[in-house]
Structure formats: C-alpha cells, structure tokens
Design a protein around this motif. Structure first.
Motif, PDB file in Angstrom:
ATOM      1  N   TYR A   1       0.812  -1.173  -0.252  1.00 13.53           N
ATOM      2  CA  TYR A   1       0.022   0.126   0.001  1.00 13.53           C
ATOM      3  C   TYR A   1       0.873   1.298   0.142  1.00 13.53           C
ATOM      4  O   TYR A   1       0.556   2.081  -0.511  1.00 13.53           O
ATOM      5  CB  TYR A   1      -0.986  -0.020   1.145  1.00 13.53           C
ATOM      6  N   PHE A   2       2.003   1.280   0.803  1.00 13.40           N
ATOM      7  CA  PHE A   2       2.805   2.552   0.688  1.00 13.40           C
ATOM      8  C   PHE A   2       3.719   2.510  -0.519  1.00 13.40           C
ATOM      9  O   PHE A   2       4.746   3.768  -0.631  1.00 13.40           O
ATOM     10  CB  PHE A   2       3.600   2.334   1.986  1.00 13.40           C
TER      11      PHE A   2
ATOM     12  N   LEU B   1       2.557   8.909   4.061  1.00 15.51           N
ATOM     13  CA  LEU B   1       3.656   8.991   4.557  1.00 15.51           C
ATOM     14  C   LEU B   1       4.182  10.415   4.601  1.00 15.51           C
ATOM     15  O   LEU B   1       4.682  11.174   5.572  1.00 15.51           O
ATOM     16  CB  LEU B   1       4.921   8.286   3.926  1.00 15.51           C
ATOM     17  N   VAL B   2       3.762  11.300   3.523  1.00 19.39           N
ATOM     18  CA  VAL B   2       4.088  12.647   3.322  1.00 19.39           C
ATOM     19  C   VAL B   2       3.601  13.443   4.623  1.00 19.39           C
ATOM     20  O   VAL B   2       3.859  14.426   5.164  1.00 19.39           O
ATOM     21  CB  VAL B   2       3.991  13.239   2.054  1.00 19.39           C
TER      22      VAL B   2
ATOM     23  N   PHE C   1      -1.399   2.227  10.372  1.00 18.09           N
ATOM     24  CA  PHE C   1      -1.644   1.007  10.998  1.00 18.09           C
ATOM     25  C   PHE C   1      -2.551  -0.034  10.414  1.00 18.09           C
ATOM     26  O   PHE C   1      -2.426  -1.164  10.350  1.00 18.09           O
ATOM     27  CB  PHE C   1      -1.333   0.938  12.451  1.00 18.09           C
ATOM     28  N   ILE C   2      -3.670   0.755  10.010  1.00 21.02           N
ATOM     29  CA  ILE C   2      -4.805  -0.082   9.452  1.00 21.02           C
ATOM     30  C   ILE C   2      -4.570  -0.849   8.211  1.00 21.02           C
ATOM     31  O   ILE C   2      -4.784  -1.961   7.956  1.00 21.02           O
ATOM     32  CB  ILE C   2      -6.000   0.957   9.588  1.00 21.02           C
ATOM     33  N   TYR C   3      -3.782   0.251   7.421  1.00 30.78           N
ATOM     34  CA  TYR C   3      -3.420  -0.492   6.019  1.00 30.78           C
ATOM     35  C   TYR C   3      -2.212  -1.370   6.175  1.00 30.78           C
ATOM     36  O   TYR C   3      -2.003  -2.056   5.390  1.00 30.78           O
ATOM     37  CB  TYR C   3      -3.079   0.789   5.119  1.00 30.78           C
TER      38      TYR C   3
END
Length: 187
Positions: free
Chosen positions: A38-39, A48-49, A88-90
């Motif tokens: 996902y990231f 993340l940004v 954290f969910i992803y």
C-alpha cells in the motif's frame, strides 16, 4: 457400476472448472497480515508525506506560547494520531480482518477532508498569531512562521489525499446515494 462412472465423470468436470483462472485476492483473508504494498502506491506515499510534514509542524511549533499555537498543535497532533492509526490499519491489513459494517473509504475520506479544512484554519491562525502578537519570544517567531508554512503544505497534502480517497470511493460505489433517482425526481 454405471452410477460409479457417472459420479467419477462429474467429479472430473468439477475439478476442471475449479482450476480456471479465477483467483481470489489475498485481501479477503480472515487474519491480520503485513501489507507493505500500500505504501508504494500514490495514496500510501501521500500518507507518509502527511506524517513527515506533521512531525515538522510539531517540531517547529513545539513550545506553545500563544493560543493560536495551542490550536495549531491540537490540530496537528490530532491529525497525526489519526493518520498514524490509518497507516497501521493499512499496514496490518485490518480493513479485511475486521468484519464491521463500516464504509472504510468513506470514513477515511470524511476524516481526511475535515483535517484538510482544519489544517488551513490552524495554519492561518498560527501565522497571524505569530505576526500580530508580541507574545512569542523573538527566537521562536521564525519557527512559528515555518510551522504555519509547513501546515499549509500539509493541508495541500491532505487535500491530495482526499482527492485520492474520493476517486477510490467513487470507483467502488458507482451508484452512490448522492446521484440516485430520488434527486432527479424532485424539482
């Protein structure tokens, strides 16, 4: 004997049909699994940004001397904690592991859009309270202004994240309640 060969032929045809290329995605697993893919996508990079800019905002506005800075830090920390929870969910693929009747995309879309609006309000308050009031020490004024600028950048990032989420939500809900026939019937 005839019945036995008939059942064997039925079994062989069912196994042939089950080996067709219809493959269920691993997202529907019943357990928690680590999902780093996902990231690597656009929405994941935006998250993340958002976290990185949130850390910069907190670091620059850390000693709060004005009420505007208190409000700014409240918005930044609340958005940071919420975005961390969504990460954290992803990361742990909890959306498929938890069976709750929640429209996850819509929930995240509404939350991200609210944080975009709160970020622009808090950034304007932060910049104005730094410029207008003589209260913060002169050594902190550049950091307070910089935190307001980072807040504007983070608002833009949250707006981009809202756009990605809206696009994904619209793709997963082709016939939403907003464009239904109820709206077309009423003049």
């Amino acid at each position: 004997m005839m019945a036995e060969t008939h059942t064997k032929s039925e079994v062989s045809t069912t196994t042939t049909t089950t080996t067709s290329p219809t493959y269920a995605s691993p997202q529907k697993s019943s357990g928690i699994s680590l999902c780093l893919e996902y990231f690597k996508t656009g929405p994941g990079i935006v998250k993340l940004v958002e976290l990185f800019l949130g850390i910069l905002c907190m670091a620059c506005a850390a000693p709060a001397w004005t009420k505007g800075t208190h409000w700014f830090l409240f918005v930044v920390v609340t958005a940071f904690v919420s975005t961390t929870l969504w990460c954290f969910i992803y990361l742990l693929n909890l959306k498929s592991a938890i069976n709750l009747p929640i429209d996850w995309l819509l929930t995240e879309l509404i939350l991200t859009a609210i944080f975009a609006v709160l970020y622009i309000i808090a950034s304007i308050v932060q910049i104005i309270s730094t410029v207008k009031k003589p209260r913060p020490p002169s050594r902190l004024k550049p950091f307070y202004l910089l935190s307001g600028v980072f807040g504007v950048f983070n608002m833009i990032t949250y707006a981009i994240g809202s756009f990605y989420l809206y696009r994904d939500w619209k793709d997963s809900h082709p016939h939403s309640s907003f464009s239904g026939s109820v709206l077309k019937r009423n003049p």
